[in-house]
Motif scaffolding. Structure first.
Motif, PDB file in Angstrom:
ATOM      1  N   GLY A 171      17.529   2.606   0.767  1.00 24.73           N
ATOM      2  CA  GLY A 171      16.420   2.603  -0.177  1.00 24.73           C
ATOM      3  C   GLY A 171      16.322   1.371  -1.044  1.00 24.73           C
ATOM      4  N   HIS A 172      16.801   0.212  -0.564  1.00 30.43           N
ATOM      5  CA  HIS A 172      16.736  -1.023  -1.345  1.00 30.43           C
ATOM      6  C   HIS A 172      16.227  -2.173  -0.475  1.00 30.43           C
ATOM      7  CE1 HIS A 172      19.651   1.426  -3.591  1.00 30.43           C
ATOM      8  NE2 HIS A 172      19.189   0.793  -4.660  1.00 30.43           N
ATOM      9  N   PHE A 173      15.639  -3.170  -1.109  1.00 28.21           N
ATOM     10  CA  PHE A 173      15.206  -4.344  -0.355  1.00 28.21           C
ATOM     11  C   PHE A 173      16.351  -5.346  -0.262  1.00 28.21           C
ATOM     12  CE2 PHE A 173      13.858  -5.443  -4.734  1.00 28.21           C
ATOM     13  CZ  PHE A 173      14.419  -6.695  -4.880  1.00 28.21           C
ATOM     14  N   SER A 174      16.312  -6.150   0.797  1.00 29.33           N
ATOM     15  CA  SER A 174      17.324  -7.195   0.989  1.00 29.33           C
ATOM     16  C   SER A 174      16.663  -8.552   1.213  1.00 29.33           C
ATOM     17  CB  SER A 174      18.212  -6.858   2.194  1.00 29.33           C
ATOM     18  OG  SER A 174      17.441  -6.798   3.391  1.00 29.33           O
ATOM     19  N   THR A 175      15.398  -8.644   0.877  1.00 28.44           N
ATOM     20  CA  THR A 175      14.614  -9.839   1.177  1.00 28.44           C
ATOM     21  C   THR A 175      14.880 -10.960   0.185  1.00 28.44           C
ATOM     22  OG1 THR A 175      12.821  -8.869  -0.113  1.00 28.44           O
ATOM     23  CG2 THR A 175      12.739  -8.566   2.263  1.00 28.44           C
ATOM     24  N   GLY A 176      14.786 -12.194   0.688  1.00 27.78           N
ATOM     25  CA  GLY A 176      14.728 -13.365  -0.169  1.00 27.78           C
ATOM     26  C   GLY A 176      13.275 -13.675  -0.483  1.00 27.78           C
ATOM     27  N   ILE A 177      12.991 -14.926  -0.868  1.00 33.38           N
ATOM     28  CA  ILE A 177      11.652 -15.241  -1.375  1.00 33.38           C
ATOM     29  C   ILE A 177      10.568 -15.104  -0.311  1.00 33.38           C
ATOM     30  CG2 ILE A 177      12.484 -16.677  -3.259  1.00 33.38           C
ATOM     31  CD1 ILE A 177      11.822 -19.145  -1.560  1.00 33.38           C
ATOM     32  N   PHE A 178      10.871 -15.430   0.940  1.00 33.73           N
ATOM     33  CA  PHE A 178       9.843 -15.338   1.974  1.00 33.73           C
ATOM     34  C   PHE A 178       9.519 -13.886   2.309  1.00 33.73           C
ATOM     35  CE2 PHE A 178      11.391 -19.714   3.185  1.00 33.73           C
ATOM     36  CZ  PHE A 178      10.233 -20.362   2.795  1.00 33.73           C
ATOM     37  N   GLY A 179      10.544 -13.076   2.455  1.00 37.56           N
ATOM     38  CA  GLY A 179      10.294 -11.681   2.802  1.00 37.56           C
ATOM     39  C   GLY A 179       9.752 -10.854   1.662  1.00 37.56           C
ATOM     40  N   HIS A 180      10.140 -11.198   0.438  1.00 34.65           N
ATOM     41  CA  HIS A 180       9.704 -10.385  -0.704  1.00 34.65           C
ATOM     42  C   HIS A 180       8.247 -10.645  -1.073  1.00 34.65           C
ATOM     43  CE1 HIS A 180      10.426  -8.655  -4.921  1.00 34.65           C
ATOM     44  NE2 HIS A 180      10.540  -7.678  -4.054  1.00 34.65           N
ATOM     45  N   ARG A 181       7.770 -11.865  -0.821  1.00 38.22           N
ATOM     46  CA  ARG A 181       6.371 -12.184  -1.149  1.00 38.22           C
ATOM     47  C   ARG A 181       5.392 -11.128  -0.610  1.00 38.22           C
ATOM     48  NH1 ARG A 181       1.828 -11.560  -0.934  1.00 38.22           N
ATOM     49  NH2 ARG A 181       0.159 -13.008  -0.448  1.00 38.22           N
ATOM     50  N   PRO A 182       5.418 -10.754   0.705  1.00 33.88           N
ATOM     51  CA  PRO A 182       4.419  -9.818   1.201  1.00 33.88           C
ATOM     52  C   PRO A 182       4.936  -8.382   1.367  1.00 33.88           C
ATOM     53  CG  PRO A 182       5.352 -10.994   3.065  1.00 33.88           C
ATOM     54  CD  PRO A 182       6.137 -11.409   1.833  1.00 33.88           C
ATOM     55  N   LEU A 183       6.161  -8.095   0.901  1.00 39.62           N
ATOM     56  CA  LEU A 183       6.815  -6.831   1.239  1.00 39.62           C
ATOM     57  C   LEU A 183       5.959  -5.611   0.915  1.00 39.62           C
ATOM     58  CD1 LEU A 183       9.338  -5.296   2.199  1.00 39.62           C
ATOM     59  CD2 LEU A 183      10.217  -5.443  -0.146  1.00 39.62           C
ATOM     60  N   TYR A 184       5.476  -5.507  -0.307  1.00 40.81           N
ATOM     61  CA  TYR A 184       4.780  -4.293  -0.738  1.00 40.81           C
ATOM     62  C   TYR A 184       3.371  -4.223  -0.154  1.00 40.81           C
ATOM     63  CZ  TYR A 184       8.737  -4.863  -3.795  1.00 40.81           C
ATOM     64  OH  TYR A 184      10.006  -5.074  -4.256  1.00 40.81           O
ATOM     65  N   THR A 185       2.723  -5.354  -0.014  1.00 40.68           N
ATOM     66  CA  THR A 185       1.404  -5.389   0.621  1.00 40.68           C
ATOM     67  C   THR A 185       1.499  -4.905   2.064  1.00 40.68           C
ATOM     68  OG1 THR A 185       0.635  -7.188  -0.798  1.00 40.68           O
ATOM     69  CG2 THR A 185      -0.499  -6.888   1.302  1.00 40.68           C
ATOM     70  N   ILE A 186       2.544  -5.323   2.773  1.00 40.86           N
ATOM     71  CA  ILE A 186       2.730  -4.898   4.159  1.00 40.86           C
ATOM     72  C   ILE A 186       3.041  -3.406   4.222  1.00 40.86           C
ATOM     73  CG2 ILE A 186       4.231  -5.122   6.176  1.00 40.86           C
ATOM     74  CD1 ILE A 186       2.209  -7.405   5.852  1.00 40.86           C
ATOM     75  N   LEU A 187       3.960  -2.948   3.408  1.00 43.53           N
ATOM     76  CA  LEU A 187       4.284  -1.516   3.403  1.00 43.53           C
ATOM     77  C   LEU A 187       3.045  -0.675   3.121  1.00 43.53           C
ATOM     78  CD1 LEU A 187       7.672  -1.591   1.447  1.00 43.53           C
ATOM     79  CD2 LEU A 187       7.379  -0.895   3.835  1.00 43.53           C
ATOM     80  N   ASN A 188       2.285  -1.041   2.112  1.00 46.82           N
ATOM     81  CA  ASN A 188       1.092  -0.280   1.739  1.00 46.82           C
ATOM     82  C   ASN A 188       0.037  -0.338   2.834  1.00 46.82           C
ATOM     83  OD1 ASN A 188       2.385   0.180  -0.679  1.00 46.82           O
ATOM     84  ND2 ASN A 188       1.214  -1.341  -1.822  1.00 46.82           N
TER      85      ASN A 188
END
Length: 823
Positions: A642-659
């Motif tokens: 239940g946690h993210f492991s992304t750096g700056i590239f992965g975190h930028r679109p993470l929530y937009t993609i999930l949603n």
């Protein structure tokens, strides 16, 4: 004779006319008679003009480091002196208009008849000074009298920065060039210019360095020094200085200003003196009001954190280990009453100020913080019913604001560098919330000035190339040639400005630079469509040792994204052949990317970032997109508990993609938790008001890690508040929001959400709330714009537009205000 005329005509056609020195928009400034002047005599005492620099870096574990005096290896270095320049003159006729054009490097303040001209600070914006420098215009029509005196105060800024990192970063000593153009009512004109007739003197500023701070001796103030009646016979003569550049341009970027007052919230007792808590991490400075006897030294040291005992500041995160010392201002009192002071030629990144030298405990109303940044317009808003989510947005905006310093910096204290990877990551979030059209144009121009001037890193296989910029886009601390992922900003910054603001000028100006960068990648870097290497998915939770995505994946994805951007910009420019070539290359890269990185059995690219960034860059084949998104959800909820492991590239679109792929419950979970690593861990558990360089599992009983705690690259994800919760998404085929999408995620647990964006076409609003089993969605579409409503997760039977049923769950709206009801 005819033959001579033919030769002259031919020569004119072959050799383009020389650019006018200082040519700018509006009336041209005639710089021919003006001269660069300064003053190199130095009467400052060593005690104040120099500071100690620690040259040894502490180990990463600062909690256990107790250096000996030998280990500190202290050196002492002086700054260049700050100087005053002045010139008196008469006016005997009626004035129609009067304008000053001035360049003062590194920084200047202009005075006329005893008063400062304008409200700009830290002027002009930083450039690579050997390539270009900015001049600024000031309308002084209403300030002129019969008897007049001009005054210029100069500071070092980045031009004379010889303290932090290396003295080799300095370009030279402070200097200035100025023209005052006067138009008289009778039609005649006159110009007052800088030359050797000006008088010069050292200023009361005994030390100024953009990183380290400022020392001001009020006892050395020269009353009325810029007034006509001041007797300057004891002053020296201004010295003619070598021109730093032949490319003097008018600054088009918004100026730096004191944009907001911040009041401190507490004063704490310290081991030495007192500690002022500003209540938030900020960029700018502290204004003080003190009443002390003559010669009292009021010392202010700035930090983001306190030591665990709360009785001393902890400067580790602000760069003491690389710049050599703590951010420090010193004010030496003149005595005789209340004295008000603030620095001129430095700024700080801080929340806490440890102040020494006061005879009594200070009061809160003696201090005022000033948030200082480029005075760009705020154009985006977001608010929802969840206070924790609001804190994520507010922290993101504060972090961006703190780093708009005539460029987008990586942090406002330690480096203050325009790292290109950072600019790329935060560009969309920043563009949704601030009008950065001017800043992105300056950024693109800055990048052009650093093409081909840096060596490739010795660890890289990427060859040096004259078409490649540096990792940092301005100044002398360029950190070698750009790696392929950081260099993507060469294309993507102009492209984002084109998409978000409809800025076609930046595309036309930057085309050759962008084309050259892509040719370099095509010819020398990519191997069968894949780019092996780069910095990678920088700063995941716990630091780069936890990076779980190969740099080749993100570099290749950025390469593909750049190819698509080039294709779309080529279409705009009417370069059909180029557009076709870029499209073909993109197809090749997409195939190679999936062959190399996609696992058919797991429907995954191997990591959260791999899946997220592949979907964001549109590299996933259509029939696999939902499966990859499903795997992303599993990687978060199952593999990482239940946690993210992304750096700056992965975190930028993470929530937009999930949603966007039906996993908003995962977003909801990630935005609710407050344990490590999470956004709530930063804002709720540790009460931080700006995003750190990376999230670590900090222990409140110990010192914080020495990494920066004000890094805008980690605000990149906040684009999701506009593009996902508000659903406001630009249509890349119709830039500048001529057309755009409205595709909101009605996040579970939120009762309401209000999102606004002042697009180039006007205000866009997307406000929704829950009401008795329905969602009431209010939409505003600006004039001359079309919105494409995207509600694919609902059937047309669930949707009403202005109380009438719709035929489809996707439809277009022209300008106006609408209410959409969704069951």
């Amino acid at each position: 004779m005819k033959f001579q005329l033919f030769l002259i005509t031919l020569l004119f056609l072959i050799v383009p006319p020389l650019k006018t020195f200082g040519q700018s928009k509006g009336n041209n400034i005639d710089w021919d008679k003006a001269k660069w002047i300064g003053y190199t005599e130095d009467n400052r005492l060593e005690k104040w003009a120099a500071r100690d620099l620690m040259r040894n870096q502490p180990p990463m574990d600062i909690n256990t480091w107790q250096p000996t005096e030998k280990e500190l290896k202290v050196v002492r270095r002086k700054t260049y002196p700050s100087v005053l320049l002045r010139k008196s003159f008469f006016i005997e006729k009626d004035i129609s208009s009067a304008e000053v054009a001035i360049c003062g490097l590194g920084l200047y303040e202009l005075y006329l008849n005893g008063s400062k001209v304008g409200d700009r600070v830290l002027d002009p914006a930083q450039t690579s000074y050997e390539k270009r420098a900015f001049f600024v215009r000031h309308d002084v029509t209403n300030m002129l009298k019969e008897k007049n005196s001009l005054g210029i105060m100069l500071g070092n800024g980045f031009y004379g920065q010889n303290m932090a990192f290396s003295p080799r970063l300095a370009y030279g000593k402070p200097l200035s060039i100025m023209v005052l153009n006067i138009d008289y009512a009778d039609g005649t004109k006159e110009s007052i210019v800088t030359d050797e007739s000006w008088k010069a003197h050292n200023s009361p500023i005994l030390f100024d360095n953009i990183y380290h701070g400022e020392t001001y001796d009020a006892r050395k103030e020269i009353k009325n020094w810029s007034s006509f009646d001041y007797n300057d016979t004891s002053w020296g003569s201004a010295e003619l200085m070598k021109a730093p550049t032949k490319n003097l341009l008018e600054q088009q970027l918004e100026p730096m200003k004191k944009v907001r007052e911040i009041s401190p919230i507490a004063i704490l007792p310290a081991e030495k003196g007192w500690i002022i808590d500003m209540g938030q991490n900020m960029t700018g400075w502290l204004q003080i009001n003190v009443e002390e006897k003559e010669g009292t030294e009021v010392k202010m040291r700035f930090s983001e954190h306190l030591m665990p005992d709360k009785r001393n500041i902890d400067p580790a995160s602000t760069g003491i280990h690389v710049t050599g010392n703590t951010q420090t201002d010193v004010y030496i009192c003149k005595g005789g009453g209340v004295e008000t002071w603030e620095p001129r030629f430095t700024y700080h990144g801080f929340q806490y100020v440890q102040i020494e030298g006061l005879k009594n405990k200070p009061k809160l109303d003696q201090f005022k913080g000033w948030l200082v940044r480029s005075d760009v317009e705020r154009i985006g808003t977001f608010k929802c019913s969840d206070d924790l989510i609001n804190s994520f947005y507010n922290v993101s905006m504060q972090t961006i604001e703190d780093n708009l310093q005539g460029l987008l910096s990586d942090c406002p204290h330690r480096e203050r560098c325009a790292w290109m990877g950072d600019a790329y990551i935060v560009a969309e979030a920043a563009s949704f919330n601030f009008n950065l059209k001017g800043l992105w144009q300056k950024t693109a121009d800055d990048i052009e000035t650093v093409l081909g001037i840096s060596k490739a890193h010795f660890k890289d296989t990427f060859p040096y190339d004259s078409r490649a910029p540096s990792n940092v886009s301005v100044g002398k601390r360029l950190n070698l040639q750009a790696r392929p992922d950081w260099g993507a900003a060469t294309v993507m910054i102009p492209y984002f400005s084109y998409i978000y603001y409809g800025d076609t000028t930046i595309v036309k100006k930057s085309w050759n630079m962008m084309e050259g960068w892509m040719a370099y990648l095509d010819e020398k870097v990519q191997e069968d469509g894949v780019i092996n290497g780069g910095y990678g998915d920088w700063c995941p939770p716990g630091g780069n040792v936890n990076m779980d995505t190969p740099p080749a994946l993100t570099s290749t994805a950025l390469y593909y994204q750049s190819l698509i951007a080039m294709q779309k910009m080529a279409i705009f420019l009417g370069r059909k052949v180029d557009a076709s070539v870029y499209k073909q290359r993109a197809n090749t890269v997409k195939k190679a990317f999936n062959t190399r990185f996609f696992n058919e059995e797991t429907n995954s690219y191997g990591s959260q970032t791999g899946n997220t960034f592949a979907l964001y860059a549109n590299l996933v084949n259509e029939d696999k997109k939902q499966l990859v998104a499903n795997n992303l959800s599993d990687l978060i909820m199952k593999d990482k508990h239940g946690h993210f492991s992304t750096g700056i590239f992965g975190h930028r679109p993470l929530y937009t993609i999930l949603n966007g792929y039906g996993h908003s419950k995962v977003t909801k979970h990630l935005w609710e938790i407050t344990d490590y690593p999470s956004l709530g861990f930063v804002t709720k558990e540790h009460n931080l008001t700006t995003w750190p360089e990376h999230i670590a599992n900090w222990d409140k009983t110990k010192r914080y890690h020495r990494n920066s705690f004000n890094h805008p690259m980690n605000s990149g994800f906040s684009a999701s508040f506009h593009e996902s919760l508000g659903g406001i998404i630009p249509d890349e085929d119709h830039p500048g929001f001529q057309k755009f999408y409205l595709k909101p995620t009605f996040l579970e647990g939120l009762e309401w959400c209000e999102v606004g964006y002042k697009s180039p076409k006007g205000e866009i609003k997307s406000n929704w709330k829950r009401n008795k089993g329905k969602i009431i969605w209010s939409v505003t579409v600006p004039e001359n714009s079309v919105a494409s409503i995207q509600l694919q997760m609902y059937t047309s039977k669930q949707i009403k537009l202005n109380k009438k049923r719709v035929k489809s769950n996707t439809f277009e709206l022209t300008s106006g205000e609408y209410v959409i009801t969704i069951k």
